[in-house]
Scaffold this motif. Structure first.
Motif, PDB file in Angstrom:
ATOM      1  N   GLN A 232       8.671  -2.407   2.751  1.00 54.70           N
ATOM      2  CA  GLN A 232      10.192  -1.486   3.189  1.00 54.70           C
ATOM      3  C   GLN A 232      11.029  -3.359   3.693  1.00 54.70           C
ATOM      4  O   GLN A 232      11.982  -2.787   3.195  1.00 54.70           O
ATOM      5  N   ASN A 233      10.169  -3.305   4.130  1.00 52.83           N
ATOM      6  CA  ASN A 233      10.865  -5.012   4.558  1.00 52.83           C
ATOM      7  C   ASN A 233      11.405  -5.862   3.604  1.00 52.83           C
ATOM      8  O   ASN A 233      13.000  -6.075   3.564  1.00 52.83           O
ATOM      9  N   TYR A 234      10.822  -5.963   2.089  1.00 54.37           N
ATOM     10  CA  TYR A 234      11.264  -6.401   1.639  1.00 54.37           C
ATOM     11  C   TYR A 234      11.833  -6.140   0.181  1.00 54.37           C
ATOM     12  O   TYR A 234      12.083  -6.023  -0.386  1.00 54.37           O
ATOM     13  N   LEU A 235      10.576  -5.087  -0.464  1.00 62.50           N
ATOM     14  CA  LEU A 235      10.914  -3.824  -1.431  1.00 62.50           C
ATOM     15  C   LEU A 235      12.000  -3.091  -1.382  1.00 62.50           C
ATOM     16  O   LEU A 235      12.947  -2.583  -1.576  1.00 62.50           O
ATOM     17  N   GLY A 236      12.801  -2.787   0.128  1.00 59.26           N
ATOM     18  CA  GLY A 236      13.285  -1.702   0.769  1.00 59.26           C
ATOM     19  C   GLY A 236      12.733  -0.178   0.279  1.00 59.26           C
ATOM     20  O   GLY A 236      13.936   0.442   0.460  1.00 59.26           O
ATOM     21  N   GLU A 237      12.304   0.291  -0.016  1.00 59.03           N
ATOM     22  CA  GLU A 237      11.712   2.164  -0.519  1.00 59.03           C
ATOM     23  C   GLU A 237      10.669   2.247   0.761  1.00 59.03           C
ATOM     24  O   GLU A 237      10.204   1.643   0.759  1.00 59.03           O
ATOM     25  N   ASN A 238      10.684   4.048   0.292  1.00 58.06           N
ATOM     26  CA  ASN A 238       9.443   4.135   0.961  1.00 58.06           C
ATOM     27  C   ASN A 238       8.107   3.863   0.341  1.00 58.06           C
ATOM     28  O   ASN A 238       7.468   5.289  -0.408  1.00 58.06           O
ATOM     29  N   ILE A 239       7.752   2.656  -0.118  1.00 59.51           N
ATOM     30  CA  ILE A 239       6.989   2.384  -0.765  1.00 59.51           C
ATOM     31  C   ILE A 239       5.690   2.001   0.583  1.00 59.51           C
ATOM     32  O   ILE A 239       5.898   1.154   1.342  1.00 59.51           O
TER      33      ILE A 239
ATOM     34  N   ASN B 230       9.381  -2.053  -7.123  1.00 57.96           N
ATOM     35  CA  ASN B 230      10.358  -1.267  -6.742  1.00 57.96           C
ATOM     36  C   ASN B 230      10.551  -1.350  -7.826  1.00 57.96           C
ATOM     37  O   ASN B 230      10.394  -1.347  -9.145  1.00 57.96           O
ATOM     38  N   SER B 231      12.010  -0.117  -8.016  1.00 60.59           N
ATOM     39  CA  SER B 231      12.577   0.543  -8.946  1.00 60.59           C
ATOM     40  C   SER B 231      13.625  -0.450  -9.633  1.00 60.59           C
ATOM     41  O   SER B 231      14.101  -0.047 -10.453  1.00 60.59           O
ATOM     42  N   LYS B 232      13.902  -1.079  -9.056  1.00 64.84           N
ATOM     43  CA  LYS B 232      15.011  -2.772  -8.916  1.00 64.84           C
ATOM     44  C   LYS B 232      14.077  -3.620  -9.969  1.00 64.84           C
ATOM     45  O   LYS B 232      14.666  -4.638 -10.252  1.00 64.84           O
ATOM     46  N   GLY B 233      12.365  -3.464 -10.007  1.00 67.41           N
ATOM     47  CA  GLY B 233      11.714  -4.078 -11.327  1.00 67.41           C
ATOM     48  C   GLY B 233      11.850  -5.413  -9.805  1.00 67.41           C
ATOM     49  O   GLY B 233      10.987  -6.861 -10.416  1.00 67.41           O
ATOM     50  N   GLU B 234      11.698  -5.380  -8.580  1.00 70.33           N
ATOM     51  CA  GLU B 234      11.238  -6.613  -7.855  1.00 70.33           C
ATOM     52  C   GLU B 234       9.690  -6.319  -7.669  1.00 70.33           C
ATOM     53  O   GLU B 234       9.175  -4.947  -6.887  1.00 70.33           O
ATOM     54  N   THR B 235       9.371  -7.406  -6.683  1.00 68.90           N
ATOM     55  CA  THR B 235       7.855  -7.698  -6.545  1.00 68.90           C
ATOM     56  C   THR B 235       7.470  -8.144  -4.987  1.00 68.90           C
ATOM     57  O   THR B 235       7.920  -9.782  -5.100  1.00 68.90           O
ATOM     58  N   LEU B 236       6.667  -7.607  -4.342  1.00 70.42           N
ATOM     59  CA  LEU B 236       5.991  -9.093  -4.211  1.00 70.42           C
ATOM     60  C   LEU B 236       4.665  -8.491  -3.906  1.00 70.42           C
ATOM     61  O   LEU B 236       3.989  -7.991  -4.106  1.00 70.42           O
ATOM     62  N   GLU B 237       4.078 -10.006  -3.351  1.00 78.43           N
ATOM     63  CA  GLU B 237       2.451 -10.331  -3.705  1.00 78.43           C
ATOM     64  C   GLU B 237       1.956 -11.159  -3.013  1.00 78.43           C
ATOM     65  O   GLU B 237       2.840 -12.032  -2.030  1.00 78.43           O
ATOM     66  N   ILE B 238       1.023 -10.760  -2.472  1.00 78.71           N
ATOM     67  CA  ILE B 238       0.686 -11.394  -1.088  1.00 78.71           C
ATOM     68  C   ILE B 238      -0.748 -11.992  -1.626  1.00 78.71           C
ATOM     69  O   ILE B 238      -1.917 -11.786  -2.538  1.00 78.71           O
ATOM     70  N   ILE B 239      -0.543 -13.596  -1.468  1.00 77.54           N
ATOM     71  CA  ILE B 239      -1.976 -14.183  -2.388  1.00 77.54           C
ATOM     72  C   ILE B 239      -2.766 -15.008  -0.981  1.00 77.54           C
ATOM     73  O   ILE B 239      -2.511 -15.842   0.184  1.00 77.54           O
ATOM     74  N   ASP B 240      -4.047 -14.750  -1.788  1.00 78.61           N
ATOM     75  CA  ASP B 240      -4.976 -16.021  -0.634  1.00 78.61           C
ATOM     76  C   ASP B 240      -4.934 -15.175   0.681  1.00 78.61           C
ATOM     77  O   ASP B 240      -4.889 -15.888   1.777  1.00 78.61           O
TER      78      ASP B 240
ATOM     79  N   LYS C 229      -0.385 -15.748   1.984  1.00 72.73           N
ATOM     80  CA  LYS C 229       1.257 -16.468   0.805  1.00 72.73           C
ATOM     81  C   LYS C 229       1.687 -15.120   0.258  1.00 72.73           C
ATOM     82  O   LYS C 229       1.486 -14.765  -0.402  1.00 72.73           O
ATOM     83  N   ILE C 230       2.975 -15.141   1.488  1.00 72.54           N
ATOM     84  CA  ILE C 230       4.058 -14.315   0.576  1.00 72.54           C
ATOM     85  C   ILE C 230       4.866 -15.195  -0.799  1.00 72.54           C
ATOM     86  O   ILE C 230       6.056 -16.070  -0.954  1.00 72.54           O
ATOM     87  N   ILE C 231       5.312 -13.840  -2.554  1.00 73.34           N
ATOM     88  CA  ILE C 231       5.978 -14.247  -3.119  1.00 73.34           C
ATOM     89  C   ILE C 231       6.521 -13.800  -3.650  1.00 73.34           C
ATOM     90  O   ILE C 231       6.560 -11.867  -4.016  1.00 73.34           O
ATOM     91  N   TYR C 232       8.267 -13.532  -3.045  1.00 70.47           N
ATOM     92  CA  TYR C 232       8.981 -11.792  -3.161  1.00 70.47           C
ATOM     93  C   TYR C 232       9.549 -12.440  -4.328  1.00 70.47           C
ATOM     94  O   TYR C 232      10.640 -13.598  -4.595  1.00 70.47           O
ATOM     95  N   THR C 233       9.518 -11.585  -6.217  1.00 72.13           N
ATOM     96  CA  THR C 233      10.670 -12.056  -6.801  1.00 72.13           C
ATOM     97  C   THR C 233      11.450 -11.056  -7.339  1.00 72.13           C
ATOM     98  O   THR C 233      11.085  -9.782  -7.287  1.00 72.13           O
ATOM     99  N   ILE C 234      12.167 -11.235  -7.291  1.00 71.24           N
ATOM    100  CA  ILE C 234      13.826 -10.287  -6.975  1.00 71.24           C
ATOM    101  C   ILE C 234      13.555  -9.856  -8.702  1.00 71.24           C
ATOM    102  O   ILE C 234      14.427  -9.097  -8.819  1.00 71.24           O
ATOM    103  N   ARG C 235      14.355 -11.511  -9.296  1.00 71.81           N
ATOM    104  CA  ARG C 235      14.995 -10.680 -10.970  1.00 71.81           C
ATOM    105  C   ARG C 235      14.824 -11.793 -11.362  1.00 71.81           C
ATOM    106  O   ARG C 235      13.754 -13.289 -10.806  1.00 71.81           O
ATOM    107  N   ASN C 236      15.102 -12.606 -12.763  1.00 71.10           N
ATOM    108  CA  ASN C 236      14.305 -14.006 -13.702  1.00 71.10           C
ATOM    109  C   ASN C 236      16.755 -14.511 -12.872  1.00 71.10           C
ATOM    110  O   ASN C 236      17.322 -13.933 -12.758  1.00 71.10           O
TER     111      ASN C 236
END
Length: 277
Positions: A86-93, A104-114, A117-124
């Protein structure tokens, strides 16, 4: 990479350099008094070897050697929970066991690697070079506050601005040296941050035994083991701490980090060179 070819090139380079050292010894220079950075013949040999491979040094070559400890570093293992999402994606996930990619519904992605590692993709990314450096500074500062990121002990260590990509690197600092595997990457365009990556150390201990490092000029020929550094300019060389993130990185929570020469190129790429034999 063709390792046989790379090893052959490196061996030849070191033969040439060792010839320089032999010449120095025949000039009655005691080994304990020999300063490689004052040996113009040696330095020119290294520069010419690199130049013959279209690698140009366009910065000061550090003339320091160091006596530094190896670091024992423990990395933060990320607890994938509702608060993080919720800190990154801002919805009740809600967090789901063994799931490491969330959207989330905005198309943002949060990925945890290994696990660390956090990879937070907001948009192109939107095209265009950022004209005002102050915009980048303000954008990063606001993002850190908005996402409640603890940036204590982190400092900006690198900034790359071009028509194609703009990013700023923060590294954790230990005794004035950057920990290259403990970082925050901020990818910025004219709209703000569009991608963020983070991996953090939580515990750093110095191992008792220390290493006397090679001068940077002696480490530089190791660049010849790489096939992707030709036709580039070296724009910065500095001492850092670094651990190789290989296929076993996902299993590692704690690892030694060695004093390592960091070489920055004009295209934004980086190579790490061992600072000892």
């Amino acid at each position: 990479m063709d390792w046989n070819k790379a090893n052959t090139i490196l061996i030849i380079a070191f033969i040439v350099i060792n010839i320089s050292l032999v010449i120095a010894s025949f000039n009655n220079i005691p080994s304990e008094d020999y300063d490689v950075m004052s040996d113009d013949y040696f330095i020119n040999n290294v520069e010419n070897i690199l130049k013959n491979n279209n690698i140009i040094i366009n910065c000061e070559i550090p003339d320091d050697t160091y006596v530094l400890p190896v670091l024992d570093i423990e990395y933060n293992m990320i607890n994938v929970n509702d608060d993080l999402l919720q800190n990154y994606l801002g919805e009740n996930i809600k967090a789901i066991e063994d799931v490491f990619i969330y959207n989330n519904s905005k198309g943002e992605t949060l990925e945890i690697i290994d696990g660390k590692k956090i990879i937070y993709t907001i948009r192109n990314k939107v095209p265009g070079k950022i004209q005002k450096e102050e915009f980048i500074n303000d954008t990063i500062s606001n993002f850190i506050k908005e996402k409640n990121i603890n940036s204590d002990d982190f400092e900006e260590t690198y900034r790359y601005i071009s028509e194609d990509v703009n990013y700023v690197v923060y590294n954790q600092i230990h005794n004035d040296y950057s920990i290259e595997n403990s970082y925050m990457y901020f990818f910025v365009d004219n709209k703000g941050i569009y991608n963020f990556e983070m991996q953090k150390a939580i515990l750093i201990n110095e191992i008792k035994d220390k290493i006397r490092t090679l001068p940077a000029i002696e480490a530089l020929p190791r660049l010849l083991t790489y096939d992707d550094v030709k036709d580039k300019e070296i724009i910065n060389i500095e001492m850092t701490y670094y651990s190789l993130e290989d296929e076993n990185w996902k299993y590692i929570t704690r690892i030694n980090s060695d004093p390592t020469w960091k070489v920055n190129f004009n295209d934004g790429s980086i190579k790490y060179l061992s600072s000892f034999d």
